[in-house]
Design a protein around this motif. Structure first.
Motif, PDB file in Angstrom:
ATOM      1  N   ALA A 271      -5.280  34.704 -15.022  1.00 28.75           N
ATOM      2  CA  ALA A 271      -5.302  33.947 -13.773  1.00 28.75           C
ATOM      3  C   ALA A 271      -4.329  32.770 -13.834  1.00 28.75           C
ATOM      4  N   ILE A 275      -0.942  32.199 -11.506  1.00 30.85           N
ATOM      5  CA  ILE A 275      -0.780  30.988 -10.686  1.00 30.85           C
ATOM      6  C   ILE A 275       0.564  30.329 -10.979  1.00 30.85           C
ATOM      7  N   THR A 278       3.571  32.906  -9.755  1.00 32.99           N
ATOM      8  CA  THR A 278       3.707  33.288  -8.351  1.00 32.99           C
ATOM      9  C   THR A 278       3.726  32.109  -7.391  1.00 32.99           C
ATOM     10  N   CYS A 280       1.116  30.736  -6.259  1.00 34.28           N
ATOM     11  CA  CYS A 280      -0.018  30.928  -5.351  1.00 34.28           C
ATOM     12  C   CYS A 280      -1.037  29.799  -5.491  1.00 34.28           C
ATOM     13  N   ARG A 281      -1.801  29.625  -4.435  1.00 34.08           N
ATOM     14  CA  ARG A 281      -2.976  28.760  -4.526  1.00 34.08           C
ATOM     15  C   ARG A 281      -4.001  29.472  -5.415  1.00 34.08           C
ATOM     16  N   PRO A 282      -4.774  28.731  -6.223  1.00 37.15           N
ATOM     17  CA  PRO A 282      -5.712  29.385  -7.142  1.00 37.15           C
ATOM     18  C   PRO A 282      -6.638  30.399  -6.476  1.00 37.15           C
ATOM     19  N   GLU A 284      -6.150  32.242  -3.981  1.00 36.37           N
ATOM     20  CA  GLU A 284      -5.452  33.455  -3.562  1.00 36.37           C
ATOM     21  C   GLU A 284      -5.395  34.481  -4.691  1.00 36.37           C
ATOM     22  N   ILE A 285      -5.411  34.001  -5.927  1.00 34.08           N
ATOM     23  CA  ILE A 285      -5.433  34.891  -7.086  1.00 34.08           C
ATOM     24  C   ILE A 285      -6.869  35.243  -7.457  1.00 34.08           C
ATOM     25  N   TRP A 379      -7.489  25.183 -17.404  1.00 29.47           N
ATOM     26  CA  TRP A 379      -6.205  24.528 -17.096  1.00 29.47           C
ATOM     27  C   TRP A 379      -6.079  23.215 -17.870  1.00 29.47           C
ATOM     28  N   PRO A 393      -2.894  22.883 -10.711  1.00 27.53           N
ATOM     29  CA  PRO A 393      -2.407  24.101 -10.048  1.00 27.53           C
ATOM     30  C   PRO A 393      -1.549  23.810  -8.825  1.00 27.53           C
ATOM     31  N   LYS A 394      -1.861  22.730  -8.104  1.00 25.07           N
ATOM     32  CA  LYS A 394      -1.029  22.369  -6.951  1.00 25.07           C
ATOM     33  C   LYS A 394       0.343  21.906  -7.408  1.00 25.07           C
ATOM     34  N   ARG A 397       2.404  24.835  -7.995  1.00 26.09           N
ATOM     35  CA  ARG A 397       2.916  25.411  -6.749  1.00 26.09           C
ATOM     36  C   ARG A 397       4.173  24.662  -6.292  1.00 26.09           C
TER      37      ARG A 397
END
Length: 459
Positions: A271, A275, A278, A280-282, A284-285, A379, A393-394, A397
């Motif tokens: 995961a 993240i 890609t 992606c927002r968490p 979304e995965i 994380w 995670p942001k 992105r």
């Protein structure tokens, strides 16, 4: 003996003119009203509300909340009378409409409940919780000592909401969040709390709910008092958070160390890698289903990953996750859903995740039938081992977006990779050409981040 309730005085004039405005004196204590009446061309229901600091044009009709048209220095008497005449015609026509009368009697608290119920099937549970939190903490209980704004926002009738009240709301939310963040012993996870951002999000919800009432409930039409045309929003500073090449390398080494020592389950590592790779927002995965992975042959037991090493085969297959719903979906929009384009390495990661028989999730959870719900602790462990601070995670992105030019990805394809609105609409008849372009972009972007992380998932 009970104290006598002070009554608000009401005076009448044949017609509100400039000479009447010149003779108006601000209220010493309670506000009072000057209403038209008795003149040949007077407009019954149209008048002035005189307070201790300002004078407003208003409409007052029995059975309807007071409608405030604007301050006397913003409108001429002629313009105000013209607006009042239109509103009064609407009010007379509204008396026979049940939906209009319901809307006029509706409080903002009741509106919020109806607004959320109407969108329950279009919003994710997480989105609903976030919106309800804004209403519960910041919107509904808002009240200030000023005489005009003493009533809690949630108890106001819809026509009683004014731009002046929204301005006070915006100011108070920003100050409240800033004070709470300063008083907290520890900052919240995710970085510094920004009161201006919270205020903007709260006003966005209020604006959307009010506009929904106008459009769907068909009550008295008029300008939305919470719209950006009436109340300016705070200017938000764009995020400058990113991940540099050295940080990417350190994060990649930390992931390899975690994997070698088996500090985290394989699904959690997968995961985090997806993240990072890609953008992606968490969620979304984490909430993606295996059925959304296209084409299905990619997950077949007989599929050879080496096939994706051939550029022509990779472009023909165009690996992707087709989410039926996307964060940017709008009501009645022609475009819905979110396509997550996958590189060969991303496909290899998805195939490597151990799953129980009958599992429907790309990233399975601890219990059968569930998906992984959070990567927060994992994380933080990765960042700790990498000695990297302030990366969320942001942030990943934002960093993915900043790496697109270095990877050689065109802006319009980058927008699609991130799930934003495209710079230009592509016609559906050119799907194959679009798929080819997006597949190339996904391979370039993910491959670039893969090199920065120091990993190689497909030889």
């Amino acid at each position: 003996m009970e104290a006598k309730k002070k009554t608000r005085k009401r005076r009448h004039v044949p017609k509100i003119t400039r000479s009447v405005l010149e003779r108006v004196r601000l209220a010493v204590e309670n506000r009072y009203y000057i209403m038209e009446g008795g003149g040949f061309d007077s407009l019954r229901g149209f008048g002035l509300e005189v307070g201790r600091a300002e004078v407003k044009y208003i409409i007052r009709k029995d059975g309807f909340p007071t409608v405030r048209l604007g301050l006397v220095h913003e409108l001429t008497p002629e313009d105000a009378r013209e607006q009042a005449a239109t509103k009064l015609r609407d009010i007379r026509a509204a008396r026979g409409k049940a939906s209009t009368m319901t809307g006029l009697r509706l409080t903002i608290e009741e509106l919020a409940q109806r607004f959320h119920e109407a969108h329950a099937d279009r919003w994710t549970p997480k989105t609903i919780d976030e919106y309800k939190r804004l209403w519960r903490l910041h919107l509904l209980p808002h009240a200030v000592p000023e005489s005009e704004h003493r009533t809690a926002l949630g108890k106001l009738k819809l026509p009683e909401l004014t731009p002046a009240r929204v301005v006070a709301l915006k100011r108070d939310i920003a100050a409240k969040v800033k004070a709470e963040a300063k008083a907290a012993s520890q900052p919240r996870r995710g970085g510094q709390v920004n009161g201006m951002t919270v205020a903007n999000r709260a006003l966005q919800q209020l604006t959307a709910a009010f506009q929904w009432a106008i459009d769907k409930m068909e009550w008295l039409p008029g300008p939305n008092p919470a719209s950006e045309r009436k109340v300016d929003r705070f200017k938000e500073r764009p995020s400058k958070a990113t991940i540099g090449p050295e940080q990417y390398k350190a994060l990649g080494q930390a992931l390899q160390k975690i994997e070698a020592k088996e500090l985290l389950p394989a699904r959690t590592l997968a995961a985090i890698r997806l993240i990072l790779r890609t953008g992606c927002r968490p969620h979304e995965i984490l909430t993606a289903e295996l059925a959304w992975v296209q084409p299905p042959i990619l997950l077949g037991p007989d599929f050879d990953l080496e096939t994706l090493a051939d550029p022509e085969a990779y472009i023909r297959l165009a690996p992707r996750i087709e989410r039926p719903r996307g964060k940017g979906d709008r009501h009645d929009s022609e475009k819905e859903g979110r396509t997550i384009w996958l590189s060969p390495g991303d496909v290899a990661i998805i195939r490597s995740v151990p799953r129980y028989t009958g599992c429907r999730w790309v990233i399975p959870g601890d219990k059968e039938g569930t998906h992984l719900t959070s990567v927060q602790k994992a994380w933080e462990l990765m960042c700790k081992l990498a000695s990297v601070e302030g990366v969320t995670p942001k942030t990943a992105r934002h960093a993915f977006r900043s790496q697109l030019p270095s990877a050689g990805v065109e802006p319009e394809h980058g927008m699609e990779l991130l799930g934003h609105t495209s710079l230009r609409m592509m016609e559906k008849v050119y799907w194959h050409r679009e798929a080819e372009a997006q597949s190339r972009a996904a391979a370039l972007a993910s491959g670039h981040v893969e090199k920065l992380l120091g990993e190689n998932r497909v030889n």
